[in-house]
Design a protein around this motif. Structure first.
Motif, short mmCIF file in Angstrom:
data_model
loop_
_atom_site.label_atom_id
_atom_site.label_comp_id
_atom_site.label_asym_id
_atom_site.label_seq_id
_atom_site.Cartn_x
_atom_site.Cartn_y
_atom_site.Cartn_z
N ASP A 426 0.87 -1.18 0.00
CA ASP A 426 0.00 0.00 0.00
C ASP A 426 0.91 1.23 0.00
OD1 ASP A 426 -1.97 1.88 0.30
OD2 ASP A 426 -2.78 1.09 2.17
N PRO A 427 1.43 1.63 -1.16
CA PRO A 427 2.49 2.64 -1.20
C PRO A 427 2.01 4.07 -0.98
CG PRO A 427 1.90 2.02 -3.42
CD PRO A 427 1.11 1.14 -2.51
N LEU A 428 0.70 4.29 -0.96
CA LEU A 428 0.19 5.66 -0.83
C LEU A 428 0.17 6.15 0.61
CD1 LEU A 428 -2.74 5.75 -3.41
CD2 LEU A 428 -0.38 6.53 -3.68
N VAL A 429 0.35 5.25 1.57
CA VAL A 429 0.30 5.67 2.98
C VAL A 429 1.56 6.45 3.33
CG1 VAL A 429 0.22 4.91 5.37
CG2 VAL A 429 -1.17 3.75 3.65
N LYS A 430 1.36 7.71 3.66
CA LYS A 430 2.46 8.58 4.09
C LYS A 430 2.59 8.57 5.61
CE LYS A 430 4.09 13.37 3.60
NZ LYS A 430 3.75 14.71 3.03
N VAL A 431 1.45 8.75 6.29
CA VAL A 431 1.39 8.67 7.75
C VAL A 431 0.24 7.74 8.10
CG1 VAL A 431 1.13 9.91 9.92
CG2 VAL A 431 2.26 11.03 7.99
N SER A 433 -2.87 5.85 9.88
CA SER A 433 -3.99 6.48 10.58
C SER A 433 -3.77 6.55 12.08
CB SER A 433 -5.29 5.72 10.28
OG SER A 433 -5.17 4.36 10.66
N GLU A 434 -3.11 5.54 12.66
CA GLU A 434 -2.93 5.56 14.11
C GLU A 434 -2.01 6.68 14.57
OE1 GLU A 434 -0.09 2.29 12.50
OE2 GLU A 434 -2.12 3.05 12.11
N ARG A 435 -1.24 7.26 13.64
CA ARG A 435 -0.35 8.36 14.01
C ARG A 435 -0.89 9.72 13.61
NH1 ARG A 435 4.81 6.32 11.12
NH2 ARG A 435 5.29 8.55 11.18
N THR A 436 -2.06 9.74 12.98
CA THR A 436 -2.65 11.02 12.57
C THR A 436 -3.59 11.60 13.61
OG1 THR A 436 -4.56 10.01 11.46
CG2 THR A 436 -2.54 10.31 10.15
N GLY A 437 -4.02 10.76 14.57
CA GLY A 437 -5.04 11.21 15.52
C GLY A 437 -6.43 11.18 14.93
N TRP A 438 -6.57 10.52 13.79
CA TRP A 438 -7.87 10.38 13.12
C TRP A 438 -8.03 8.94 12.69
CZ3 TRP A 438 -11.26 14.51 12.81
CH2 TRP A 438 -10.73 15.76 13.15
N ILE A 440 -8.26 8.25 9.44
CA ILE A 440 -7.83 8.27 8.04
C ILE A 440 -6.33 8.49 7.98
CG2 ILE A 440 -8.09 9.46 5.83
CD1 ILE A 440 -10.88 10.29 6.75
N ALA A 441 -5.66 7.70 7.15
CA ALA A 441 -4.22 7.87 6.96
C ALA A 441 -3.93 9.10 6.11
CB ALA A 441 -3.64 6.63 6.30
N GLU A 442 -2.80 9.70 6.32
CA GLU A 442 -2.34 10.77 5.43
C GLU A 442 -1.66 10.11 4.23
OE1 GLU A 442 0.86 14.45 5.41
OE2 GLU A 442 0.07 13.72 7.34
N GLU A 443 -2.05 10.50 3.02
CA GLU A 443 -1.59 9.82 1.82
C GLU A 443 -0.72 10.71 0.95
OE1 GLU A 443 -5.13 8.62 -0.21
OE2 GLU A 443 -5.26 6.72 0.86
N TYR A 444 0.13 10.07 0.15
CA TYR A 444 0.79 10.76 -0.96
C TYR A 444 -0.26 11.01 -2.04
CZ TYR A 444 5.21 9.26 1.14
OH TYR A 444 6.26 9.05 2.01
N THR A 445 -0.14 12.12 -2.71
CA THR A 445 -1.13 12.47 -3.74
C THR A 445 -0.57 12.39 -5.15
OG1 THR A 445 -0.54 14.82 -3.51
CG2 THR A 445 -2.38 13.98 -2.16
N ASP A 446 0.72 12.11 -5.26
CA ASP A 446 1.36 12.05 -6.58
C ASP A 446 1.25 10.63 -7.14
OD1 ASP A 446 2.94 12.25 -8.83
OD2 ASP A 446 4.54 13.38 -7.83
#
Length: 503
Positions: A426-431, A433-438, A440-446
């Motif tokens: 799953d290469p789009l996961v940047k951060v 979800s468990e580390r975002t405080g939400w 939803i994971a923070e993703e790469y958009t490129d």
């Protein structure tokens, strides 16, 4: 128990005289023979509910809310607290509990659901005991049997969410209040207050059942006993204090938490009994029997009737005047008092008619009981089937893509893909979800993050003819560089496989 079953006043003890001779100690076997029949309604109902709920408890795929429970339970306590500051504050206590539970029991479907199964079985047992104390042992037993037959009792027993706990504590709190009023000892009030706090921790909206407590206390005060009313008020205030931060956070998160709830309408009000019971036929059979019980003296029916009307009327009024909250699972706490009122009506029949009605309820409940055990019975995509498809066709170097900013599809697929021998990257996961405080994971958009992949899986949490529409900004590139070589649509999901075009 007197004929006035809800007369919760304490009878004065017989005054002992100096000439009274102490009786011989009652033999243990005699004492057991006296209290064992009192336990039978609760024991039979609770064990039966436990057995029914355990049947194929792991068969339905996790719902989209349950996969959230599974994912959050694997976070640290600190990460869970970070989450509830932003979202799901009302479920924070449950998430923390589930974190420690899964650390011992694991994260299989049955392990995740087992606490709720036990809680629902306990709630049914307590409802039977409450029926016995307020009315008769037979009323208690029939109350428990009706609850065992209701499809949604089974459905939410096997649900890794806190609704079964709300059902348990809603009955426990009223039962402890009854004991506190009759005995009046401080430790009983402390236990009652603790049960109210736990009720609010299980689900804040379940506190609407306190209306029934106020009715019971009002009846006591009307008979001239003011002290229990004052003690009750102080106990409830103390019990609610720990819940104030959760209520404050929940109110701030309301737009995010309840944005999906549709406005209340007459059609939704008419459909609510079927939604709460999980079967239209069972709902109207039980409601019909409740109507038959309405001729009884009000003072007998007031506590269970208030336990039904309090949550129902409160949620309806709030939904109409403030924010929509008219959701069936928020009203599961009314099942126990409705079953009790129906049991009261049945108790006035002959034994043969009573058995016949219970058999009729069991017969019409069969389709609902079967439905809640289907593999795709829960709300949400069939993550298990989607993961099995990927597991069967996956090759080394495959990558997987989800719609952006999606809460449940990644969590659900992660849960079931972890049970496959291998899984795509799953290469789009940047951060995570468990580390975002939400959630939803923070993703790469490129798109360059995936453009080098030879094979690309796109998984969407709904059915659509073209999975690339889930990523409209990337669709032109995918259409140019890839061709679709696989397409599947399990329940409420789309799984598509794309292979890079040679050239």
């Amino acid at each position: 128990m007197t004929d006035s079953a809800t007369d919760v006043t304490t009878r004065p003890a017989r005054r002992l005289h100096t000439t009274d001779v102490p009786a011989e100690p009652e033999p243990r076997r005699t004492r057991r023979a006296r209290w064992l029949p009192d336990l039978l309604p609760a024991l039979i109902s609770g064990v039966l509910m436990l057995g029914i709920a355990l049947v194929q408890a792991g068969r339905p795929v996790l719902s989209w809310d349950e996969v959230t429970s599974a994912e959050v339970s694997q976070r640290t306590v600190g990460q869970i607290l970070d989450l509830v500051r932003n979202l799901d504050a009302v479920f924070g206590a449950y998430y923390v509990f589930l974190h420690f539970w899964t650390g011992v029991a694991g994260t299989s479907e049955v392990a995740l659901r087992l606490p709720s199964i036990v809680a629902m079985a306990g709630g049914v047992a307590l409802a039977a005991e409450l029926g016995r104390r307020l009315f008769t042992p037979l009323t208690g037993l029939v109350t428990g049997l009706i609850l065992c037959l209701v499809p949604n009792t089974t459905r939410y027993a096997a649900e890794a969410r806190p609704y079964a706990f709300a059902c348990f504590f809603s009955v426990l709190a009223l039962l402890l209040l009854l004991g506190a009023i009759r005995r009046g000892r401080p430790y009983r009030w402390v236990l009652y207050g603790l049960s109210v706090t736990l009720l609010g921790l299980s689900h804040l909206l379940a506190l609407t059942t306190l209306v029934a407590h106020a009715v019971m206390i009002g009846m006591v005060a009307w008979r001239g006993r003011r002290r229990p009313a004052l003690t009750w008020a102080g106990t409830v205030l103390a019990a609610l204090l720990p819940l104030l931060p959760i209520a404050w956070l929940g109110a701030r998160q309301q737009d995010t938490q309840l944005h999906w709830v549709a406005p209340i309408t007459m059609a939704r009000i008419r459909g609510m009994p079927a939604d709460v019971f999980g079967s239209r036929e069972v709902a109207w059979l039980v409601v019909g029997m409740v109507v038959l019980a309405s001729w009884r003296p009000l003072r007998r029916l007031a506590p269970p009737a208030a336990l039904v009307l309090g949550p129902t009327v409160t949620l309806a009024v709030v939904s109409a005047l403030a924010s929509p909250m008219w959701v069936a699972r928020y009203l599961l706490v009314v099942l126990a008092p409705l079953a009790m009122l129906a049991a009261i009506a049945l108790n006035g029949m002959s034994r043969a008619r009573m058995v016949a009605v219970l058999l009729l309820i069991a017969f019409v409940a069969i389709p609902g009981q079967r439905a809640v055990r289907k593999p795709a019975a829960k709300v949400g995509p069939d993550y298990r089937a989607a993961a099995a498809i990927i597991g069967e066709h996956e090759q080394p170097g495959d990558v997987i893509v989800y719609p952006p900013k999606n809460r449940a599809i990644r969590a659900g697929m992660d849960y079931y893909l972890d049970r496959q021998p291998t899984r795509p990257e799953d290469p789009l996961v940047k951060v995570p979800s468990e580390r975002t405080g939400w959630l939803i994971a923070e993703e790469y958009t490129d798109i360059s993050e995936i453009s080098g992949a030879r094979r690309l899986w796109i998984v969407v949490g709904d059915r659509r003819d073209d999975a690339t529409t889930a990523r409209p900004d990337w669709k032109p590139v995918i259409d140019d560089d890839y061709r679709r070589t696989g397409f599947w649509q399990p329940k409420r999901a789309t799984v598509a496989l794309y292979e890079k075009v040679a050239g």
